[in-house]
Design a protein around this motif. Structure first.
Motif, mmCIF file in Angstrom:
data_model
loop_
_atom_site.group_PDB
_atom_site.id
_atom_site.type_symbol
_atom_site.label_atom_id
_atom_site.label_comp_id
_atom_site.label_asym_id
_atom_site.label_seq_id
_atom_site.Cartn_x
_atom_site.Cartn_y
_atom_site.Cartn_z
ATOM 1 N N TRP A 71 0.836 -1.201 0.000
ATOM 2 C CA TRP A 71 0.000 0.000 0.000
ATOM 3 C C TRP A 71 0.869 1.249 0.000
ATOM 4 O O TRP A 71 1.871 1.327 0.711
ATOM 5 C CB TRP A 71 -0.910 0.013 1.227
ATOM 6 N N TYR A 72 0.456 2.207 -0.832
ATOM 7 C CA TYR A 72 1.168 3.477 -0.917
ATOM 8 C C TYR A 72 0.186 4.606 -0.682
ATOM 9 O O TYR A 72 -1.007 4.472 -0.972
ATOM 10 C CB TYR A 72 1.772 3.658 -2.312
ATOM 11 N N ASN A 90 5.267 7.358 0.151
ATOM 12 C CA ASN A 90 6.166 6.300 0.642
ATOM 13 C C ASN A 90 6.570 5.362 -0.471
ATOM 14 O O ASN A 90 6.475 4.152 -0.340
ATOM 15 C CB ASN A 90 5.455 5.521 1.751
ATOM 16 N N LYS A 91 7.033 5.939 -1.613
ATOM 17 C CA LYS A 91 7.281 5.073 -2.779
ATOM 18 C C LYS A 91 8.311 3.994 -2.499
ATOM 19 O O LYS A 91 8.255 2.912 -3.075
ATOM 20 C CB LYS A 91 7.701 5.919 -3.976
ATOM 21 N N ASP A 92 9.261 4.269 -1.623
ATOM 22 C CA ASP A 92 10.261 3.258 -1.323
ATOM 23 C C ASP A 92 10.012 2.570 0.012
ATOM 24 O O ASP A 92 10.867 1.840 0.507
ATOM 25 C CB ASP A 92 11.661 3.885 -1.353
ATOM 26 N N ALA A 93 8.853 2.859 0.613
ATOM 27 C CA ALA A 93 8.541 2.229 1.896
ATOM 28 C C ALA A 93 7.054 1.880 1.958
ATOM 29 O O ALA A 93 6.298 2.466 2.730
ATOM 30 C CB ALA A 93 8.920 3.175 3.051
ATOM 31 N N PRO A 94 6.619 0.918 1.146
ATOM 32 C CA PRO A 94 5.205 0.554 1.143
ATOM 33 C C PRO A 94 4.792 -0.056 2.477
ATOM 34 O O PRO A 94 5.633 -0.593 3.196
ATOM 35 C CB PRO A 94 5.101 -0.476 0.020
ATOM 36 N N ARG A 120 6.461 3.759 9.071
ATOM 37 C CA ARG A 120 7.060 3.267 7.826
ATOM 38 C C ARG A 120 7.669 4.405 7.028
ATOM 39 O O ARG A 120 8.635 4.254 6.322
ATOM 40 C CB ARG A 120 5.996 2.573 6.959
ATOM 41 N N TRP A 121 7.042 5.558 7.115
ATOM 42 C CA TRP A 121 7.499 6.701 6.332
ATOM 43 C C TRP A 121 7.175 7.970 7.098
ATOM 44 O O TRP A 121 6.174 8.030 7.809
ATOM 45 C CB TRP A 121 6.789 6.732 4.975
#
Ligand code: NAG
Ligand code: NAG
Ligand code: NAG
Ligand code: NAG
Ligand code: NAG
Ligand code: NAG
Ligand code: NAG
Ligand code: NAG
Ligand code: NAG
Length: 618
Positions: A71-72, A90-94, A120-121
């Motif tokens: 999920w983003y 959060n493209k690098d932290a889904p 997460r982000w």
């Protein structure tokens, strides 16, 4: 991109779940009651909820990739039937769980929590007394003080951290005071928003100009310097009734920006996963994104295609040419149409006695290291360049709406990433030794009228009506691939060469075949029908007759865009076979080494053909 989120976030309008506080160290936030543009400290956004900007233009929420596992948090157009993601937090932290939430953190930062607790982000931390998260109608997600919405005092904004898309009003470039560099980064794949290999950045030096980078070290596309209304390497980027392009270059900031002049128009600039820069506009009637512009759009847009002091000419058979007064540095590679080594001076500069040669309609060289003064006249520019023995070229820096050029750019050292245009580009004055200058100007005058035909041979072959255009264009692709597999990874001999040549005959389009092989065993010959040739030569009219060669008559063939070529009509009894012909072709490849401006063609008529070439006497 319509694939996103078949089951992704939908606005949860009804449920109002209230938690006041908890006795745990972390607090559970209440969910949003209605779709609003603002998220307060006491609220959080769950996977089923979205923020919607006040004018209903943009929507923020969770979306997932096709497999629904990751999920983003992203922003997309609210009104469009297909979901077009323009920003991803959060493209690098889904996040992996559907109980993820987005809310304001303790330090006035936006945080995305997995399973309610682990971060997460997070956006950068700051200080604020009463921060809110707000989605603006421009597509900008901001953190600001609840009662202070002036843009100068945004605590954080997504426009400062673009992903792969630039929206109207969004800056691409530098805040020189804070050192913030806003640039686009491609997605890894069409359904994978994580950071890809390409980034599109503005270089604040010189022009300034924009570059597409692959990784940190390779440039694949350069826009050329900004010249007041557009980047010189994007000639069709004209101010229009739809779009307004701006480049701001002052002590505090250097950035590029575009705006739509009619609010009902949607337009976005994005870097696709393959590193192509694309501008899309929304066409309401058809409900699709229309590809308005893209770059690189031809071979000559590839960064520095022809090396230093070389320029790329899509109209020429062999796209790389040396500036007059220069010759290929690596003759062999040049003949194989690899121009990347560029060109070198025929005669050393003397400084005092040197002069300047004008090249028209050019994409001027990369200007990162150039000197720019936007208020100087071109006369002062010339005298400044003349006095500085290191100066290799000069040009105007800006053009206004009336086409009047002003300002000054001065280059020293190598001139790279140049191309010529049929329409567009600007005047470039290149420093040459006096002797080269004399030669260049006399050959310039001479070549206009006295194109001399050199007929190098003719062979007969019974294959119906054919026209063969040589210049070593067509080699069996397979042979090429086998022999040059590694090179092909970067330089691909393009398919459909026959179609391209046909295009040239009919439309004056470009042949771009990058790489040929001098000792290839096989030649694949393209076919043309007689009508095409007859049309180009005005039915072999005597007016188009250029001369009489060893084996027949030679005609001038006029292509639609004014390009000329020669067709030889063989006399019936010139008895030579196909093997000799092919040998001739192979020899020609060697012969043409280093001859700039030389084009070779094979012509045919009835059941015979021959090889002829036109040589520009330079
Ligand atoms: C959160 O706070 C804002 C202002 O402080 C208030 O308007 C809003 O109703 C609150 N939301 C909830 C769900 O309590
Ligand atoms: C989101 O909505 C779907 C149905 O629309 C529901 O099955 C799911 O439990 C909801 N998830 C959350 C976290 O509320
Ligand atoms: C924001 O955070 C990133 C890392 O998360 C850091 O590299 C960057 O310097 C921070 N920027 C500012 C302005 O604090
Ligand atoms: C990015 O570049 C690396 C190394 O050049 C390559 O292995 C990888 O496949 C590239 N990724 C994409 C998505 O093209
Ligand atoms: C284009 O944008 C610039 C900067 O925002 C503005 O000064 C100019 O008036 C705009 N031009 C038009 C035609 O709207
Ligand atoms: C903007 O575009 C819409 C739709 O094309 C048109 O109806 C409207 O008149 C335009 N507005 C302006 C100010 O040009
Ligand atoms: C580009 O090539 C075309 C076709 O050969 C030629 O007519 C034109 O002069 C070339 N342009 C320059 C700048 O040399
Ligand atoms: C630019 O040129 C103008 C006019 O010649 C001059 O007054 C000014 O000092 C120059 N600026 C720079 C930075 O050289
Ligand atoms: C010219 O270039 C050389 C070497 O790059 C440098 O040492 C010299 O200072 C330059 N001269 C001027 C006038 O800029």
């Amino acid at each position: 991109m319509g694939r996103w989120g078949v089951r992704a976030a939908t606005t949860l309008r009804q449920s109002k779940i209230l938690f006041c506080s908890s006795f745990l160290l972390f607090t559970l936030r209440p969910l949003l009651s209605t779709a609003s543009d603002t998220l307060f400290l006491n609220e959080s956004l769950s996977i089923n909820q979205t923020l919607v900007s006040a004018g209903q233009k943009f929507e923020l929420g969770f979306f997932s990739t096709v497999n629904q596992k990751k999920w983003y948090v992203g922003i997309w157009y609210k009104e469009l039937p297909t979901r077009t993601i323009v920003w991803v937090a959060n493209k690098d932290a889904p996040v992996w769980s559907s109980s993820a939430t987005l809310k304001l953190g303790d330090q006035a930062n936006i945080v995305i929590l997995d399973q309610g607790s682990s971060i997460r982000w997070s956006s950068n931390q700051s200080q604020a007394t009463n921060p809110v998260i707000r989605l603006l109608n421009t597509g900008n997600l901001v953190v600001c003080e609840m009662f202070d919405e002036s843009p100068e005092r945004y605590i954080w904004q997504s426009f400062d951290h673009p992903t792969d898309t630039l929206l109207p009003g969004q800056k691409l470039g530098w805040n020189l005071k804070t050192g913030l560099d806003r640039f686009l980064t491609s997605w890894r794949g069409m359904d994978d928003p994580s950071s890809g290999n390409f980034s599109f950045k503005l270089d604040p030096h010189g022009g300034p100009e924009t570059f597409m980078w692959r990784g940190d070290s390779i440039i694949t596309f350069g826009s050329g310097p900004w010249v007041g209304l557009n980047f010189i390497g994007v000639p069709d980027m004209k101010q229009s009734s739809v779009l307004n392009f701006t480049l701001v270059d002052n002590e505090d900031e250097v950035y590029y920006m575009f705006q739509v002049l009619n609010d009902s128009v949607k337009s976005r600039l994005m870097v696709d996963p393959g590193g192509v820069l694309k501008r899309y506009t929304w066409v309401p009637d058809t409900n699709v994104w229309h590809l308005f512009w893209y770059g690189p759009s031809d071979q000559c847009d590839d960064y520095n295609e022809c090396g230093s002091f070389g320029f790329c000419n899509v109209s020429a058979l062999s796209v790389c040419q040396c500036l007059r007064g220069f010759e290929p540095k690596n003759q062999q590679a040049w003949a194989l149409r690899d121009g990347s080594d560029g060109c070198e001076r025929m005669t050393k500069l003397e400084c005092q006695s040197d002069g300047f040669l004008l090249f028209e309609s050019m994409k001027v060289p990369r200007s990162s290291d150039a000197f720019v003064n936007r208020s100087m006249s071109i006369e002062d520019c010339e005298s400044l360049c003349r006095k500085d023995c290191n100066c290799t070229a000069y040009a105007s820096s800006d053009v206004d709406d009336d086409g009047f050029w002003s300002g000054c750019v001065i280059w020293s050292g190598d001139l790279i990433d140049m191309r010529s245009y049929v329409q567009g580009g600007q005047d470039l004055y290149v420093r040459l030794a006096a002797s080269d200058l004399v030669e260049a100007s006399s050959s310039k005058n001479g070549s206009k009228n006295t194109k001399k035909m050199v007929i190098s041979g003719g062979i007969a072959f019974g294959l119906g009506v054919l026209l063969f255009i040589a210049g070593c264009i067509i080699w069996k692709r397979k042979t090429l691939q086998a022999k040059h597999k590694r090179e092909l990874e970067t330089k691909v001999s393009r398919p459909g060469a026959i179609d391209r040549i046909r295009d040239v005959l009919l439309n004056g389009a470009t042949i771009s075949s990058k790489r040929v092989e001098a000792n290839a065993k096989e030649i694949e010959l393209p076919l043309f029908d007689l009508d095409t040739i007859a049309m180009a030569t005005d039915n072999f009219s005597s007016e188009n007759e250029l001369g009489q060669g060893g084996f027949g008559c030679v005609y001038k063939a006029m292509l639609v865009e004014g390009e000329e070529m020669a067709v030889k009509r063989l006399s019936k009894n010139s008895g030579q076979g196909s093997e000799e012909f092919k040998n001739e072709m192979k020899r020609e490849v060697h012969y043409s080494i280093g001859k700039v401006g030389l084009t070779s063609y094979v012509g045919s008529y009835k059941d015979r053909f021959t090889f002829i070439e036109i040589q520009d006497l330079e």
